[in-house]
Design an enzyme around this catalytic site. Structure first.
Site, short mmCIF file in Angstrom:
data_model
loop_
_atom_site.label_atom_id
_atom_site.label_comp_id
_atom_site.label_asym_id
_atom_site.label_seq_id
_atom_site.Cartn_x
_atom_site.Cartn_y
_atom_site.Cartn_z
N GLY A 15 0.80 -1.24 0.00
CA GLY A 15 0.00 0.00 0.00
C GLY A 15 0.83 1.27 0.00
N LEU A 17 0.97 3.82 2.29
CA LEU A 17 1.67 4.18 3.54
C LEU A 17 3.01 3.47 3.63
CD1 LEU A 17 1.13 5.49 6.56
CD2 LEU A 17 1.04 3.09 7.14
N THR A 18 3.00 2.17 3.29
CA THR A 18 4.23 1.38 3.37
C THR A 18 5.30 1.97 2.45
OG1 THR A 18 2.90 -0.57 3.78
CG2 THR A 18 5.18 -0.95 3.11
N ARG A 19 4.89 2.29 1.23
CA ARG A 19 5.87 2.77 0.24
C ARG A 19 6.35 4.19 0.55
NH1 ARG A 19 5.35 5.92 -3.86
NH2 ARG A 19 3.08 5.93 -3.72
N ARG A 45 -2.32 -9.01 0.05
CA ARG A 45 -3.04 -10.05 -0.70
C ARG A 45 -2.57 -10.16 -2.14
NH1 ARG A 45 -9.11 -7.51 -0.70
NH2 ARG A 45 -8.59 -5.49 -1.56
N HIS A 227 -3.63 15.08 15.23
CA HIS A 227 -2.32 15.68 15.45
C HIS A 227 -2.34 16.92 16.35
CE1 HIS A 227 -1.36 12.90 12.32
NE2 HIS A 227 -1.88 13.61 11.35
P1 NDP Z 1 -3.73 1.52 0.81
O1 NDP Z 1 -5.11 1.19 0.37
O2 NDP Z 1 -2.82 2.24 -0.13
O3 NDP Z 1 -2.97 0.19 1.26
C1 NDP Z 1 -3.58 -0.82 1.95
C2 NDP Z 1 -2.99 -2.15 1.48
O4 NDP Z 1 -3.67 -3.18 2.19
C3 NDP Z 1 -3.22 -2.40 0.00
O5 NDP Z 1 -2.08 -2.95 -0.59
C4 NDP Z 1 -4.37 -3.40 0.02
O6 NDP Z 1 -4.42 -4.24 -1.10
C5 NDP Z 1 -4.03 -4.17 1.24
N1 NDP Z 1 -5.18 -4.96 1.69
C6 NDP Z 1 -6.49 -4.63 1.71
N2 NDP Z 1 -7.24 -5.64 2.17
C7 NDP Z 1 -6.38 -6.64 2.45
C8 NDP Z 1 -6.55 -7.96 2.94
N3 NDP Z 1 -7.75 -8.44 3.24
N4 NDP Z 1 -5.45 -8.72 3.11
C9 NDP Z 1 -4.22 -8.25 2.82
N5 NDP Z 1 -4.00 -7.02 2.33
C10 NDP Z 1 -5.07 -6.22 2.15
O7 NDP Z 1 -3.88 2.33 2.17
P2 NDP Z 1 -2.80 3.31 2.85
O8 NDP Z 1 -1.47 2.67 2.74
O9 NDP Z 1 -2.97 4.68 2.32
O10 NDP Z 1 -3.31 3.37 4.35
C11 NDP Z 1 -3.09 2.32 5.28
C12 NDP Z 1 -3.42 2.84 6.67
O11 NDP Z 1 -2.56 3.90 7.01
C13 NDP Z 1 -4.85 3.39 6.82
O12 NDP Z 1 -5.32 3.11 8.10
C14 NDP Z 1 -4.65 4.89 6.68
O13 NDP Z 1 -5.66 5.61 7.38
C15 NDP Z 1 -3.30 5.06 7.38
N6 NDP Z 1 -2.56 6.24 6.96
C16 NDP Z 1 -2.19 6.40 5.65
C17 NDP Z 1 -1.46 7.51 5.29
C18 NDP Z 1 -1.00 7.70 3.87
O14 NDP Z 1 -0.41 8.76 3.60
N7 NDP Z 1 -1.24 6.76 2.97
C19 NDP Z 1 -1.07 8.54 6.27
C20 NDP Z 1 -1.47 8.23 7.63
C21 NDP Z 1 -2.19 7.13 7.94
P3 NDP Z 1 -5.37 -3.86 -2.35
O15 NDP Z 1 -4.69 -2.75 -3.05
O16 NDP Z 1 -5.43 -5.14 -3.12
O17 NDP Z 1 -6.71 -3.46 -1.78
#
Ligand code: NDP
Length: 460
Positions: A15, A17-19, A45, A227
């Site tokens: 996702g 956030l990770t990247r 997944r 925040h």
């Molecule tokens: P994304 O949707 O980009 O990433 C979520 C990841 O989880 C995707 O790769 C998704 O896969 C995967 N996923 C979803 N369902 C499943 C499942 N059942 N099993 C395994 N993997 C699954 O979200 P974000 O990275 O943006 O956000 C993640 C969290 O971080 C959230 O709670 C968000 O509120 C928080 N956050 C995010 C920020 C940001 O800048 N992005 C900043 C601060 C907080 P797929 O694409 O196939 O659905």
């Protein structure tokens, strides 16, 4: 023998956030602490080969400027396990397979996180497993309470790490040193000396393609509920005897319990607005309501202000003005403390005296003290002069700072369950007033300073 590496299992490894935040944060952590031992396990997944996952980790580390010599052993040791976190067998296998100590980091959509926690409750986790969660922690007070109850059925509170990366920002942590290590400031951090406190986070960035998330949140939940109230907690808490997490988090929770909208009136104590078309730094910004993915009928605010009071002996009567918004003409990310005037200024000087101010700039970190001093020329004419100190480059990204503490099992830089509930308790009446249209949604042109007349304390 060296300590065993901590296993960081990133659920949602593919996702955003990770990247963008988590892996680069880890890269800067390892850069500052190259002997730290961590094993990175990605789980998502999507189908990814081991090499594809290692490339993601390697690229993020390179982006963070981590030396190859430090990065490569961690990259080579990294592993990917394709996992649907809602499949009981898959999660059970993952949990059983990874070596302790383990941090399960939920970088998942919030609704998936809640379901995955329910599943962990069913299957159980080995003692000592830590859970790291991203905001939002629930979507209202009741769901925050339910999430907390559920988490406590999986692990004890001190093994739950609710993340707010602002708690890893050096300028925010600097509040603690500044307040409690300076004889000059410690005694005047009270209602007797401070007239008002502004905590402001104005951005020039507009929506930048994040409608999917932002349109459902808005400025109040995106920034103030999380925040800025956490900054307030550090600013206003009583003095801890030590920096032990239990003590600091108890003091933060204590001060949050005293926070209410100004006059206990969420209508008078709050303002909201949304940007219309304009230009920021020469960039054309479309009307928020016309941005792709926005549901205009939702009336999401892109600028919010919340004036709160703290019902305790230290702060009674002092307004704290919290404000944050997007697409504003100039960035302003600071805490401004305005002091009360002196009890008496010698006649002849008073016309020129302005209030003392302490400005803590969050980005880039700096502290400025505005004092009345002798102007050039006439020695009895005063003017406001600045004593200014830059805080210098932080040692790592905020995510690195927070992650380091989590990997060490120290919850100091994360939010305790009762704090998370208080954050909802404070804003819930405001959200209700807004949903009932009791507070009008104002407009401001992108690139402007926002609507006129904000930043004042409501009467009555
Ligand atoms: P994304 O949707 O980009 O990433 C979520 C990841 O989880 C995707 O790769 C998704 O896969 C995967 N996923 C979803 N369902 C499943 C499942 N059942 N099993 C395994 N993997 C699954 O979200 P974000 O990275 O943006 O956000 C993640 C969290 O971080 C959230 O709670 C968000 O509120 C928080 N956050 C995010 C920020 C940001 O800048 N992005 C900043 C601060 C907080 P797929 O694409 O196939 O659905």
């Amino acid at each position: 023998m060296a300590d065993a590496p901590t296993t960081l299992v990133i659920l949602g490894a593919s996702g955003d956030l990770t990247r963008r935040l988590l892996l680069p944060g880890l890269g800067t952590l390892l850069s500052a602490e190259p002997t730290r031992r961590v094993r990175v396990v990605g789980a998502d997944r999507v189908e990814l080969s081991q090499e594809e996952w290692r490339t993601k980790v390697r690229d993020a580390f390179a982006e963070a400027g981590l030396d190859d010599a430090v990065a490569e052993p961690v990259v080579e040791d990294a592993r990917y396990v394709r996992t649907d976190v809602l499949q009981e067998d898959a999660v059970r296998a993952l949990v059983e397979e990874v070596a302790a100590p383990v941090v399960l980091y939920f970088a998942l959509p919030p609704s998936v996180t809640v379901q995955a926690c329910a599943l962990l409750e069913r299957i159980g986790v080995p003692a000592g497993t830590r859970l790291a969660l991203e905001k939002p922690f629930g979507n209202d007070l009741e769901s925050a309470r339910e999430l907390n109850r559920q988490l406590l059925r999986v692990v004890p509170e001190n093994d739950v790490f609710r993340i707010d990366h602002f708690l890893g920002v050096n300028t925010i942590l600097n509040l603690i040193g500044l307040r409690f290590a300076n004889r000059l400031l410690q005694p005047i951090w009270t209602r007797e000396h401070i007239e008002k406190v502004e905590i402001v986070y104005d951005e020039t960035l507009a929506l930048e393609g994040r409608a999917g998330y932002y349109d459902g949140a808005g400025a109040l939940l995106d920034m103030i509920q999380s925040h800025l109230l956490e900054i307030l907690a550090f600013f206003a808490m009583e003095a801890p005897a030590t920096m032990h997490a239990d003590e600091v988090r108890s003091l933060k929770a204590q001060v949050l319990r005293s926070v209410h909208p100004w006059g206990h009136d969420p209508v008078k104590g709050s303002r909201r607005a949304r940007y219309t078309a304009g230009s920021v730094d020469g960039r054309r910004v479309p009307d928020y309501a016309a941005e792709e993915g926005v549901d205009a009928g939702r009336q999401t605010e892109t600028l919010a202000e919340l004036v709160v009071q703290l019902d305790n002996a230290r702060w009674a009567g002092v307004p704290f003005i919290l404000r944050s918004g997007k697409a504003l003409g100039s960035p302003r990310k600071e805490v401004v403390v305005t002091f009360r005037p002196p009890a008496h200024v010698p006649t002849g000087l008073e016309d020129t005296v302005e209030p003392d101010r302490l400005v803590l700039e969050l980005k880039p970190g700096a502290v400025t003290l505005d004092l009345s001093m002798n102007a050039e020329g006439n020695p009895f004419e005063l003017e406001q002069k600045e004593l200014h100190a830059e805080l210098g480059k932080p040692r790592m990204l905020p995510y690195g700072e927070v992650l380091g503490a989590i990997l060490d099992g120290d919850p100091l830089l994360t939010i305790r369950g009762d704090e998370a509930e208080e954050l909802w308790r404070i804003v819930e009446p405001v959200l209700q007033a807004w949903r009932a249209h009791a507070v009008p949604l104002q407009e401001y042109a992108a690139g402007s300073a926002g609507p006129a007349g904000w930043g004042t304390v409501p009467r009555g």
